[in-house]
Motif scaffolding. Structure first.
Motif, PDB file in Angstrom:
ATOM      1  N   LEU A  87     -58.898  19.839  -1.737  1.00  0.00           N
ATOM      2  CA  LEU A  87     -59.708  20.190  -2.899  1.00  0.00           C
ATOM      3  C   LEU A  87     -59.064  19.716  -4.181  1.00  0.00           C
ATOM      4  CD1 LEU A  87     -60.634  23.842  -1.966  1.00  0.00           C
ATOM      5  CD2 LEU A  87     -61.894  21.757  -1.507  1.00  0.00           C
ATOM      6  N   ALA A 144     -62.540  32.185  -5.997  1.00  0.00           N
ATOM      7  CA  ALA A 144     -63.000  32.814  -4.767  1.00  0.00           C
ATOM      8  C   ALA A 144     -61.880  33.648  -4.153  1.00  0.00           C
ATOM      9  CB  ALA A 144     -63.476  31.753  -3.783  1.00  0.00           C
ATOM     10  N   VAL A 149     -62.021  37.641  -3.103  1.00  0.00           N
ATOM     11  CA  VAL A 149     -61.798  38.067  -1.718  1.00  0.00           C
ATOM     12  C   VAL A 149     -60.644  39.066  -1.657  1.00  0.00           C
ATOM     13  CG1 VAL A 149     -61.019  37.286   0.554  1.00  0.00           C
ATOM     14  CG2 VAL A 149     -62.741  35.983  -0.683  1.00  0.00           C
ATOM     15  N   THR A 175     -61.683  42.419  -2.975  1.00  0.00           N
ATOM     16  CA  THR A 175     -62.488  43.156  -2.013  1.00  0.00           C
ATOM     17  C   THR A 175     -61.611  43.780  -0.937  1.00  0.00           C
ATOM     18  OG1 THR A 175     -64.193  41.521  -2.379  1.00  0.00           O
ATOM     19  CG2 THR A 175     -64.505  42.994  -0.526  1.00  0.00           C
ATOM     20  N   ASN A 220     -60.808  47.932  -0.300  1.00  0.00           N
ATOM     21  CA  ASN A 220     -61.109  48.616   0.956  1.00  0.00           C
ATOM     22  C   ASN A 220     -59.852  49.099   1.670  1.00  0.00           C
ATOM     23  OD1 ASN A 220     -64.142  48.455   1.639  1.00  0.00           O
ATOM     24  ND2 ASN A 220     -63.653  46.443   0.788  1.00  0.00           N
ATOM     25  N   ILE A 252     -70.077  26.942 -14.729  1.00  0.00           N
ATOM     26  CA  ILE A 252     -69.813  28.222 -14.089  1.00  0.00           C
ATOM     27  C   ILE A 252     -70.300  29.369 -14.958  1.00  0.00           C
ATOM     28  CG2 ILE A 252     -67.851  27.550 -12.643  1.00  0.00           C
ATOM     29  CD1 ILE A 252     -66.056  28.731 -14.742  1.00  0.00           C
ATOM     30  N   ARG A 267     -70.158  37.800 -12.590  1.00  0.00           N
ATOM     31  CA  ARG A 267     -69.010  37.218 -11.904  1.00  0.00           C
ATOM     32  C   ARG A 267     -69.196  37.172 -10.398  1.00  0.00           C
ATOM     33  NH1 ARG A 267     -64.476  40.745 -14.175  1.00  0.00           N
ATOM     34  NH2 ARG A 267     -65.293  40.688 -16.279  1.00  0.00           N
ATOM     35  N   ILE A 322     -70.897  34.110  -9.338  1.00  0.00           N
ATOM     36  CA  ILE A 322     -70.250  32.788  -9.386  1.00  0.00           C
ATOM     37  C   ILE A 322     -69.960  32.316  -7.971  1.00  0.00           C
ATOM     38  CG2 ILE A 322     -68.272  31.466 -10.185  1.00  0.00           C
ATOM     39  CD1 ILE A 322     -67.990  33.396 -12.467  1.00  0.00           C
ATOM     40  N   PHE A 371     -72.060  29.247  -6.113  1.00  0.00           N
ATOM     41  CA  PHE A 371     -71.339  28.042  -5.736  1.00  0.00           C
ATOM     42  C   PHE A 371     -71.258  27.907  -4.223  1.00  0.00           C
ATOM     43  CE2 PHE A 371     -70.157  27.776 -10.150  1.00  0.00           C
ATOM     44  CZ  PHE A 371     -70.168  26.416 -10.348  1.00  0.00           C
ATOM     45  N   SER A 410     -69.129  47.732   0.201  1.00  0.00           N
ATOM     46  CA  SER A 410     -67.954  47.302  -0.564  1.00  0.00           C
ATOM     47  C   SER A 410     -67.383  45.994  -0.029  1.00  0.00           C
ATOM     48  CB  SER A 410     -66.884  48.385  -0.543  1.00  0.00           C
ATOM     49  OG  SER A 410     -66.468  48.646   0.775  1.00  0.00           O
ATOM     50  N   TRP A 411     -67.780  45.587   1.180  1.00  0.00           N
ATOM     51  CA  TRP A 411     -67.284  44.326   1.732  1.00  0.00           C
ATOM     52  C   TRP A 411     -68.159  43.143   1.348  1.00  0.00           C
ATOM     53  CZ3 TRP A 411     -62.637  43.329   3.557  1.00  0.00           C
ATOM     54  CH2 TRP A 411     -61.861  44.405   4.020  1.00  0.00           C
ATOM     55  N   PRO A 437     -69.087  41.514  -1.417  1.00  0.00           N
ATOM     56  CA  PRO A 437     -68.629  40.410  -2.282  1.00  0.00           C
ATOM     57  C   PRO A 437     -67.722  39.429  -1.558  1.00  0.00           C
ATOM     58  CG  PRO A 437     -68.298  42.518  -3.369  1.00  0.00           C
ATOM     59  CD  PRO A 437     -68.737  42.824  -1.984  1.00  0.00           C
ATOM     60  N   ALA A 438     -66.953  39.933  -0.593  1.00  0.00           N
ATOM     61  CA  ALA A 438     -66.020  39.046   0.111  1.00  0.00           C
ATOM     62  C   ALA A 438     -66.756  38.028   0.957  1.00  0.00           C
ATOM     63  CB  ALA A 438     -65.065  39.857   0.978  1.00  0.00           C
ATOM     64  N   PHE A 485     -67.712  34.736  -1.134  1.00  0.00           N
ATOM     65  CA  PHE A 485     -66.506  34.008  -1.523  1.00  0.00           C
ATOM     66  C   PHE A 485     -65.726  33.549  -0.298  1.00  0.00           C
ATOM     67  CE2 PHE A 485     -67.252  36.010  -5.639  1.00  0.00           C
ATOM     68  CZ  PHE A 485     -66.954  34.965  -6.490  1.00  0.00           C
ATOM     69  N   GLY A 486     -65.737  34.377   0.732  1.00  0.00           N
ATOM     70  CA  GLY A 486     -65.058  33.998   1.969  1.00  0.00           C
ATOM     71  C   GLY A 486     -65.710  32.762   2.567  1.00  0.00           C
ATOM     72  N   LEU A 526     -67.460  30.617   0.989  1.00  0.00           N
ATOM     73  CA  LEU A 526     -67.175  29.507   0.072  1.00  0.00           C
ATOM     74  C   LEU A 526     -65.799  28.908   0.351  1.00  0.00           C
ATOM     75  CD1 LEU A 526     -67.859  27.810  -2.414  1.00  0.00           C
ATOM     76  CD2 LEU A 526     -66.929  29.609  -3.828  1.00  0.00           C
ATOM     77  N   LEU A 527     -64.793  29.783   0.490  1.00  0.00           N
ATOM     78  CA  LEU A 527     -63.434  29.300   0.754  1.00  0.00           C
ATOM     79  C   LEU A 527     -63.390  28.483   2.031  1.00  0.00           C
ATOM     80  CD1 LEU A 527     -60.854  32.123  -0.070  1.00  0.00           C
ATOM     81  CD2 LEU A 527     -60.984  29.826  -0.996  1.00  0.00           C
ATOM     82  N   LEU A 584     -65.252  25.172   1.618  1.00  0.00           N
ATOM     83  CA  LEU A 584     -64.478  24.243   0.794  1.00  0.00           C
ATOM     84  C   LEU A 584     -63.324  23.653   1.582  1.00  0.00           C
ATOM     85  CD1 LEU A 584     -64.253  25.938  -2.707  1.00  0.00           C
ATOM     86  CD2 LEU A 584     -65.484  23.880  -2.087  1.00  0.00           C
TER      87      LEU A 584
END
Lengths: 240, 314, 290
Positions: free
Chosen positions: B107, B118, B122, B125, B129, C40, C224, C227, C231, C266-267, C269-270, C273-274, C276-277, C280
């Motif tokens: 990247l 990101a 993560v 989060t 928890n 962004i 946020r 984002i 993406f 609560s999980w 949002p991960a 992004f997870g 996405l990671l 990527l």
């Protein structure tokens, strides 16, 4: 003359596109070697494979008797392979002199004492006729000086083999005549040179031997005279 | 001789700070001083990767939080002392930095930046928890007694932060003036060309991400004792990411002084604004100043001063 | 805990949410995917749209969807201004990538803090007749507050797709980042094309914002979370492909909905992004990419 670089059956694919198929050639110590071919024939891909910017999908590369196929690019540079870029890629935040210090400090690490780096860089700039511009920023250089800087920086890596990727593309005939003697002079100092060039007049004059690529295959190899009289070469350039 | 100069400077600064605390004075000074110093560490750390190497990290909070939560776990599990927390925080955050470094293999540019953002979410989060450290609601801890020689914990933390800030700046100074720093600059200017000139780009990038992450983590380790309430919302706050990149951008990214100037200016301004106006308004100012600087003075304050000097000398 | 009803409901809700995600992501798909402008701050403009809808609803009793539609020209104008700044500050000097990114990061922050100053940290929501209503198909409940955004999202997607593939300007937008030279030869100013496209991308934020506040209460920093989501969607959908964006939106919606249902909200949002990671790191070209 012994072989400095051996390319044995190198193959490269991009997805489904065969960029190089089974290309083999040998460059001898001290030689002036030309590499030509129509646009998209795989010249740049081949030198990317030799310099290490790209990995290969098959075949081997041997430099000074050592298998370098899996070596990262910077280690190949340290062994003595250095390339210049078709579109100059100077270090823009540094002065011309500082641009040369990077290869002197890294590629030639151990060969040049730390205290001698600046004077050594100056020496190379003088050889290239760039010494007056030592403190200038690359952004302020003219087109031809930018090409000279590109070559000077490659020189500072203390290469045994210099790969010059279209160092003269877009230059006027007079400017071509200014760059060619520099390359001859480098060769006389014992540096083997592979020249990739579109300007036929320059390659023909410069090279002792020439290899021709077309559609990822080597279609001819020999002296300039042999190559120009080759029927396949003619076909590749002019079409049927 | 020259190489030991920064060591003496660091030592001198720390001793001076210690003597300063012996004078007594207002608690608030230490509190505000800590805030600014913490940002000197963060901005300097960010700049090693962002300014020297050219990889923009939006995930400062992730590294800061790694330091803070490492410290918290050590407090909860072993009642570890602050120096132990700092070393452990440096190691874990450095490890995370090393991991991020391998991301640079695939990247570049924008994608790297988005990936760091990101990572931050993560991690937040996951921590939210994690009940052991208080989950989303957070956890409050009690400060131990201040160590000998210090009148209060605030003064102790202040001196520790002075040490961390001075050490970070010294490290950044050393990197900038070393062969490594010149290699990083080559990577920033043109990564392919750098590799072709013999610069081991991957190794240097790993060095930069690890050092940067490590320092950010270090900045976070005293945080639990500083605020005594550790909750994900504040530890992972976007303010860290914005500030730690705004400060070098405003000060100037190519030298070690830039982040320090930026951190002192912006950090102090924010403290003053928080007290006199409101904390939201001060953040608004940070945002506007940041945008103004990236647009109008890309070289930052250092660049402006240099240009002024150039004109004078001509 | 596990039941077929729950599963079905989670999947349907995920698909509906996915349609809405498409509306939020289309703007980035255009600006980032087609123009190489890393906006962004887009989610912040979406939130701005939400607050516009909120304010118009609160003070004049306007329907949020009507507001969203009415304000698209205003957002379009805002987009023109932002692009102008971006162009003058970065693109013209050829410094767009990293400094431009920082610029948008700053814009994101400014919008967020400005909203915070104006409205505070409290969650805001909207009053409309249909917000609380729902109907059932078998065991699956469908709430209007999810169905409407999904339908509007689909409509915007189709409209944008038609615009990009059928009109002259649309095709010019698709070509502008690859071949601005060719456009110039045709007598089209690439900067103008980019301006139109970028402004259009911001205009979609007006509608998306109205949809967002229909779905649930909104607070300034909620952008946020988006984002990562947008993406992830745009990268997953293959940079600038409108149909890919829609498909990726639905996939993400369903995965998130399942996660929220079976592992707790609560999980959630991960998840984005997870994904996405992972995308990527493993396949930067996206699932449906070139």
């Amino acid at each position: 003359m012994a072989a400095l670089l051996e390319v044995r059956g190198v193959t490269k694919r991009f997805g489904g596109f065969q960029a190089l198929s089974d290309v083999s050639l040998e460059v001898r110590e001290g030689e002036r070697f030309g590499l030509i071919g129509p646009n998209g024939s795989g010249k740049t891909t081949l030198i990317n494979c030799i310099s290490g910017a790209l990995g290969t999908d098959g075949g081997t590369l041997v430099f000074r008797g050592k298998d370098i196929t899996r070596l990262p690019a910077h280690q190949r540079t340290r062994l003595g392979i250095c390339r210049s870029f078709q579109i100059p890629r100077p270090f823009t935040s540094m002065t011309v002199l500082e641009n040369l210090c990077i290869p002197l400090e890294y590629a030639a690490h151990g060969q040049v004492p730390r205290s001698a780096v600046a004077s050594e860089a100056m020496e190379i700039l003088r050889l290239m006729g760039l010494d007056a511009k030592a403190q200038a920023r690359p952004a302020d250089l003219t087109g031809i000086d930018m090409r000279k800087l590109e070559l000077a920086r490659a020189m500072a890596a203390k290469p045994r083999l210099l790969i010059s990727d279209e160092a003269m593309a877009g230059l006027s005939p007079a400017e071509v005549d200014a760059i060619l003697p520099i390359l001859f002079a480098l060769n006389e100092r014992g540096i083997t040179i592979i020249m990739i060039e579109h300007i036929m007049r320059a390659v023909m004059r410069f090279s002792q031997r020439i290899a021709v690529l077309d559609a990822g295959e080597k279609i001819a190899e020999g002296t300039p005279e042999e190559v120009v009289s080759n029927k396949r070469v003619e076909k590749a350039y002019l079409g049927e | 001789m020259k190489k030991t100069v920064p060591l003496w400077v660091v030592l001198g600064v720390v001793v001076a700070a210690f003597l300063f605390t012996r004078l007594g004075g207002n608690r608030y000074i230490y509190f505000a001083g800590y805030f600014v110093l913490q940002y000197i560490v963060l901005a300097t750390a960010w700049n090693v990767l962002g300014g020297y190497t050219g990889y923009v990290n939006f995930g400062t909070a992730a590294f800061f939080a790694t330091g803070a939560y490492t410290a918290l776990v050590l407090i909860l599990a072993f009642k570890a002392t602050l120096p132990v927390q700092i070393v452990a925080g440096a190691l874990t955050a450095g490890l995370l930095g090393l991991g991020i470094g391998y991301l640079t293999l695939r990247l570049r540019g924008v994608f790297f930046s988005i990936a760091t953002l990101a990572l931050s979410v993560v991690l937040q989060t996951v921590v939210s928890n994690w009940e052991y450290v208080g989950g989303g609601k957070g956890l409050s801890i009690i400060r131990p007694k201040a160590p000998a020689l210090f009148a209060s914990h605030a003064e102790y933390l202040f001196v520790v932060m002075v040490l961390l800030a001075a050490a970070s700046v010294a490290l950044a100074w050393w990197v900038q003036n070393s062969r490594v720093g010149r290699g990083l600059a080559a990577i920033r200017d043109n990564e392919e060309a750098a590799e072709c000139m013999g610069v081991p780009t991957l190794r240097l990038k790993l060095f930069a991400t690890t050092l940067s992450g490590c320092l950010m983590g270090v900045a976070g380790t005293p945080f639990p004792y500083y605020v005594t309430l550790v909750e994900p919302g504040s530890v992972f706050s976007l303010d860290y990411a914005v500030n730690s990149l705004a400060m070098p951008m405003i000060g100037g990214t190519t030298t070690w002084v830039g982040p320090v100037i930026g951190a002192v200016l912006l950090g102090t301004a924010q403290q003053v604004a928080t007290v006199t106006i409101s904390s939201e308004l001060n953040l608004l100012i940070v945002g506007i100043v940041l945008v103004a600087f990236v647009m109008l003075a890309p070289q930052g304050i250092v660049g402006l001063v240099q240009r002024l000097f150039h004109r004078r000398s001509r | 805990m596990f039941s077929l009803d729950l599963l079905l409901n989670a999947i349907v809700a995920g698909i509906l949410i996915g349609g809405f995600y498409a509306a939020v992501s289309l703007g980035i798909s255009v600006s980032f995917g087609l123009l190489d402008i890393v906006n962004i701050a887009h989610p912040a403009f979406v939130i701005l749209g939400s607050y516009t809808a909120y304010a118009m609803n609160r003070f004049f009793g306007f329907d949020p969807l009507l507001t969203g539609l009415l304000f698209t020209p205003v957002f379009y104008a805002l987009g023109v201004v932002v692009y102008r700044l971006y162009y003058l500050g970065f693109e013209r000097k050829g410094e767009e990538s990293l400094r431009g990114l920082v610029f948008f990061f700053g814009v994101l922050f400014i919008v967020e803090v400005a909203l915070l100053l104006a409205y505070g940290v409290d969650y805001r929501m909207i009053e409309a007749r249909y917000v609380g209503q729902s109907f059932h198909i078998g065991v699956v409940g469908i709430a209007f507050r999810l169905l409407l955004p999904c339908l509007v999202g689909l409509m915007v997607t189709v409209a944008l797709h038609l615009f990009l593939s059928k009109t002259f300007y649309g095709r010019a937008i698709k070509a502008v980042s690859q071949d601005s030279q060719a456009l110039r030869l045709m007598g089209v100013d690439p900067v103008k094309i980019k301006r139109i496209a970028f402004a259009l991308s911001i205009a979609t934020a007006s509608l998306a914002g109205a949809l967002l506040i229909l779905i649930g209460p909104v607070e300034p920093s909620i952008g946020r979370e988006y984002i990562g989501r947008v993406f992830a969607i745009v990268v997953l959908g293959g940079m600038g492909s409108i149909s890919g964006t829609l498909a990726a939106s639905v996939i993400l919606g369903v995965v998130e909905s399942l996660t929220a249902t079976f592992s707790g909200p609560s999980w959630a949002p991960a998840v984005s992004f997870g994904i996405l990671l992972v995308v990527l790191a493993v396949r930067p070209a996206g699932l449906f990419g070139r």
